[in-house]
Design a protein around this motif. Structure first.
Motif, PDB file in Angstrom:
ATOM      1  N   ASP A 279      28.828  -0.589  -0.696  1.00  0.00           N
ATOM      2  CA  ASP A 279      28.186  -1.959  -0.370  1.00  0.00           C
ATOM      3  C   ASP A 279      26.899  -2.111   0.466  1.00  0.00           C
ATOM      4  N   ILE A 280      26.210  -3.145   0.376  1.00  0.00           N
ATOM      5  CA  ILE A 280      25.124  -3.504   1.091  1.00  0.00           C
ATOM      6  C   ILE A 280      25.154  -5.008   1.571  1.00  0.00           C
ATOM      7  N   ASP A 281      24.016  -5.377   2.426  1.00  0.00           N
ATOM      8  CA  ASP A 281      24.199  -6.602   3.141  1.00  0.00           C
ATOM      9  C   ASP A 281      23.846  -7.719   2.265  1.00  0.00           C
ATOM     10  N   TYR A 282      22.748  -7.477   1.262  1.00  0.00           N
ATOM     11  CA  TYR A 282      22.625  -8.646   0.556  1.00  0.00           C
ATOM     12  C   TYR A 282      21.866  -7.969  -0.647  1.00  0.00           C
ATOM     13  N   ILE A 283      21.659  -8.713  -1.768  1.00  0.00           N
ATOM     14  CA  ILE A 283      21.514  -8.285  -3.052  1.00  0.00           C
ATOM     15  C   ILE A 283      20.031  -7.551  -2.804  1.00  0.00           C
ATOM     16  N   GLU A 284      19.002  -7.878  -2.325  1.00  0.00           N
ATOM     17  CA  GLU A 284      17.706  -7.241  -2.360  1.00  0.00           C
ATOM     18  C   GLU A 284      17.469  -6.431  -1.352  1.00  0.00           C
ATOM     19  N   GLN A 285      18.510  -5.757  -0.625  1.00  0.00           N
ATOM     20  CA  GLN A 285      18.267  -5.110   0.417  1.00  0.00           C
ATOM     21  C   GLN A 285      17.720  -3.439   0.050  1.00  0.00           C
ATOM     22  N   LEU A 286      18.210  -3.126  -1.243  1.00  0.00           N
ATOM     23  CA  LEU A 286      17.667  -1.511  -1.628  1.00  0.00           C
ATOM     24  C   LEU A 286      16.265  -1.598  -1.852  1.00  0.00           C
ATOM     25  N   GLU A 287      15.644  -2.856  -2.346  1.00  0.00           N
ATOM     26  CA  GLU A 287      14.382  -3.028  -2.516  1.00  0.00           C
ATOM     27  C   GLU A 287      13.436  -3.007  -1.126  1.00  0.00           C
ATOM     28  N   ASP A 288      14.062  -3.734  -0.023  1.00  0.00           N
ATOM     29  CA  ASP A 288      13.614  -3.630   1.340  1.00  0.00           C
ATOM     30  C   ASP A 288      13.656  -2.367   1.927  1.00  0.00           C
ATOM     31  N   ASP A 289      14.849  -1.587   1.446  1.00  0.00           N
ATOM     32  CA  ASP A 289      14.995  -0.155   1.882  1.00  0.00           C
ATOM     33  C   ASP A 289      14.076   0.720   1.827  1.00  0.00           C
ATOM     34  N   LEU A 290      13.627   0.656   0.371  1.00  0.00           N
ATOM     35  CA  LEU A 290      12.702   1.333  -0.462  1.00  0.00           C
ATOM     36  C   LEU A 290      11.400   1.022  -0.044  1.00  0.00           C
TER      37      LEU A 290
ATOM     38  N   VAL B 190      27.182   3.569   6.491  1.00  0.00           N
ATOM     39  CA  VAL B 190      27.766   2.462   7.038  1.00  0.00           C
ATOM     40  C   VAL B 190      28.712   1.722   6.406  1.00  0.00           C
ATOM     41  N   LYS B 191      28.588   1.321   5.111  1.00  0.00           N
ATOM     42  CA  LYS B 191      29.576   0.593   4.402  1.00  0.00           C
ATOM     43  C   LYS B 191      29.505   1.144   3.017  1.00  0.00           C
TER      44      LYS B 191
ATOM     45  N   ASP C   5      33.292  15.738  -3.965  1.00  0.00           N
ATOM     46  CA  ASP C   5      33.082  16.583  -2.637  1.00  0.00           C
ATOM     47  C   ASP C   5      33.185  15.709  -1.537  1.00  0.00           C
ATOM     48  N   GLY C   6      33.655  14.291  -1.744  1.00  0.00           N
ATOM     49  CA  GLY C   6      33.877  13.541  -0.497  1.00  0.00           C
ATOM     50  C   GLY C   6      32.528  12.561  -0.447  1.00  0.00           C
ATOM     51  N   SER C   7      31.383  12.771  -1.054  1.00  0.00           N
ATOM     52  CA  SER C   7      30.294  12.224  -0.774  1.00  0.00           C
ATOM     53  C   SER C   7      30.101  10.998  -1.650  1.00  0.00           C
ATOM     54  N   GLU C   8      30.880  11.112  -3.029  1.00  0.00           N
ATOM     55  CA  GLU C   8      30.737  10.449  -3.892  1.00  0.00           C
ATOM     56  C   GLU C   8      31.157   8.883  -3.705  1.00  0.00           C
ATOM     57  N   THR C   9      30.654   7.981  -4.311  1.00  0.00           N
ATOM     58  CA  THR C   9      30.896   6.572  -4.300  1.00  0.00           C
ATOM     59  C   THR C   9      31.318   5.691  -5.527  1.00  0.00           C
ATOM     60  N   LEU C  10      32.599   5.766  -5.469  1.00  0.00           N
ATOM     61  CA  LEU C  10      33.179   5.210  -6.817  1.00  0.00           C
ATOM     62  C   LEU C  10      33.553   3.948  -7.203  1.00  0.00           C
ATOM     63  N   SER C  11      33.184   3.268  -6.203  1.00  0.00           N
ATOM     64  CA  SER C  11      33.335   1.733  -6.634  1.00  0.00           C
ATOM     65  C   SER C  11      32.091   0.943  -5.667  1.00  0.00           C
ATOM     66  N   TYR C  12      31.677  -0.218  -6.598  1.00  0.00           N
ATOM     67  CA  TYR C  12      30.658  -0.922  -5.808  1.00  0.00           C
ATOM     68  C   TYR C  12      30.877  -2.520  -5.731  1.00  0.00           C
TER      69      TYR C  12
ATOM     70  N   PRO D 188      15.685   9.771  -1.453  1.00  0.00           N
ATOM     71  CA  PRO D 188      16.747   9.005  -0.590  1.00  0.00           C
ATOM     72  C   PRO D 188      18.247   9.196  -0.810  1.00  0.00           C
ATOM     73  N   ASP D 189      19.077   8.962  -0.001  1.00  0.00           N
ATOM     74  CA  ASP D 189      20.503   8.590  -0.285  1.00  0.00           C
ATOM     75  C   ASP D 189      20.516   7.188   0.124  1.00  0.00           C
ATOM     76  N   MET D 190      20.493   6.192  -1.217  1.00  0.00           N
ATOM     77  CA  MET D 190      20.417   4.825  -1.069  1.00  0.00           C
ATOM     78  C   MET D 190      21.535   4.031  -0.063  1.00  0.00           C
ATOM     79  N   ARG D 191      21.420   3.132   0.504  1.00  0.00           N
ATOM     80  CA  ARG D 191      22.276   2.650   1.203  1.00  0.00           C
ATOM     81  C   ARG D 191      23.689   2.422   0.545  1.00  0.00           C
ATOM     82  N   GLY D 192      24.677   2.502   1.369  1.00  0.00           N
ATOM     83  CA  GLY D 192      25.993   2.319   0.669  1.00  0.00           C
ATOM     84  C   GLY D 192      26.592   3.843   0.090  1.00  0.00           C
ATOM     85  N   HIS D 193      25.665   4.962   0.076  1.00  0.00           N
ATOM     86  CA  HIS D 193      25.858   6.201  -0.632  1.00  0.00           C
ATOM     87  C   HIS D 193      25.845   7.369   0.343  1.00  0.00           C
TER      88      HIS D 193
END
Length: 338
Positions: free
Chosen positions: A136-147, A132-133, A250-257, A122-127
């Motif tokens: 960034d994500i909406d709340y700290i536990e969101q990646l766990e919920d996405d997984l 969408v953003k 290549d433009g798909s990188e995420t250089l800050s969190y 998976p491409d994790m949210r924010g990457h």
């Protein structure tokens, strides 16, 4: 940062520490970050990460599977790549920080072609290509919920599955550890950790982590303190930057969190999270890892997960591990035993 400057920063923070008193008990991350200020490298040079070895073995973009989508619980479309096989075992492998799942293509394709597992990256949210953003994500536990939502999706589209292995490389391995100790940990049949980042205070982490990540402590410390008081207003502020060489962008990188993505994309307490693991676990690291100390993993992980298998691949770097044939063979043999 020079040692004298570090001391000045600590002394400047000290009066604030007295004022907030019990806040220190509510915000253990703050205590850890003060320790990081004191023990931080004093300007030692690093060679950075070995991107050349990784990219020299990756297939052309045209040979990497196109992205599929699934819908998370908040109705956001999130993306992933699928490497099919006839196996009834699925491996969900999470990428590391600053990038997306493309760089795992060699590992995923090789493992899937061996017939030992169907692999999903998976491409994790924010990457990824079109988050969408970004960063960034909406709340700290969101990646766990996405997984957790993704595991549900994988089981829906592949009803033959008997085993679901949750794994990750680098920060993705840290997220797998966080997942194991969280609300959804029982969804995984086993865990695969490839050179996992266990947090800045883990004995497995080198000073400067290979020069890859640059945390902004002047932002992280106060935001952490506010979180200890239940104030999350500033969690969207970006606090972490990554040094990806321009040749590999290549433009798909995420250089800050943002603070919430930095915190959510990895374990905040590896001892507690690993201590919750009761299923099989394999950890593989490279002896030449520029960011992590491979020799420290067994002594760090085995006391917490007695059933864990810890392997070191001679000559493999942090990024080179995911294109190393010996590493893939170790994983292949372990999955077969599952």
């Amino acid at each position: 940062m020079a040692a004298s400057s570090i001391k000045k920063e600590v002394y400047r923070i000290k009066p604030l520490h007295k004022q907030v008193g019990r806040l220190m008990l509510k915000a253990p991350l703050f205590v850890a970050l003060i320790g990081a200020l004191i023990t931080m490298s004093t300007g030692a040079d690093t060679a950075g990460l070995d991107f050349r070895t990784l990219f020299s073995k990756l297939p052309p973009t045209s040979e990497i599977p196109l992205r599929d989508a699934f819908e998370a619980r908040d109705e956001t479309r999130l993306w992933y790549r699928h490497y099919p096989s006839e196996s009834d075992t699925a491996l969900i492998l999470v990428h590391g920080s600053g990038t997306d799942s493309k760089y795992l293509s060699f590992f995923a394709q090789t493992l899937a072609e061996s017939g030992i597992a169907t692999v999903y990256t998976p491409d994790m949210r924010g990457h990824g290509l079109s988050p969408v953003k970004r960063g960034d994500i909406d709340y700290i536990e969101q990646l766990e919920d996405d997984l957790a939502d993704f595991i549900s999706h994988v089981r829906t589209v592949n009803d033959r599955l008997e085993t679901v292995v949750v794994g990750g490389h680098s920060s993705g391995g840290g997220l797998a550890v966080r997942f194991a100790g969280g609300n959804h940990g029982d969804l995984a049949s086993a865990y695969l950790l490839l050179a996992p980042y266990l947090g800045h205070d883990a004995p497995t982490v080198r000073e400067n982590a290979g020069g890859w990540a640059a945390p902004n402590l002047s932002r992280i410390i106060p935001i952490s303190m506010l979180n200890g008081l239940g104030i999350t207003l500033f969690n969207g502020v970006h606090v972490l930057q990554f040094d990806l060489p321009s040749d590999y962008r290549d433009g798909s990188e995420t250089l800050s969190y943002s603070y919430r993505l930095m915190t959510g994309f990895g374990t905040s307490d590896f001892r507690t999270d690993l201590g919750a693991v009761e299923v099989p676990l394999l950890l593989v690291a490279g002896s030449e890892d520029e960011a992590l100390v491979a020799s420290e993993f067994e002594g760090t992980v085995k006391p917490l997960v007695p059933q864990a298998i810890v392997e070191t691949v001679n000559g493999a770097s942090h990024l080179g591990l995911v294109v190393d044939e010996e590493a893939i063979d170790i994983v292949r043999r372990w999955v077969r035993r599952l």
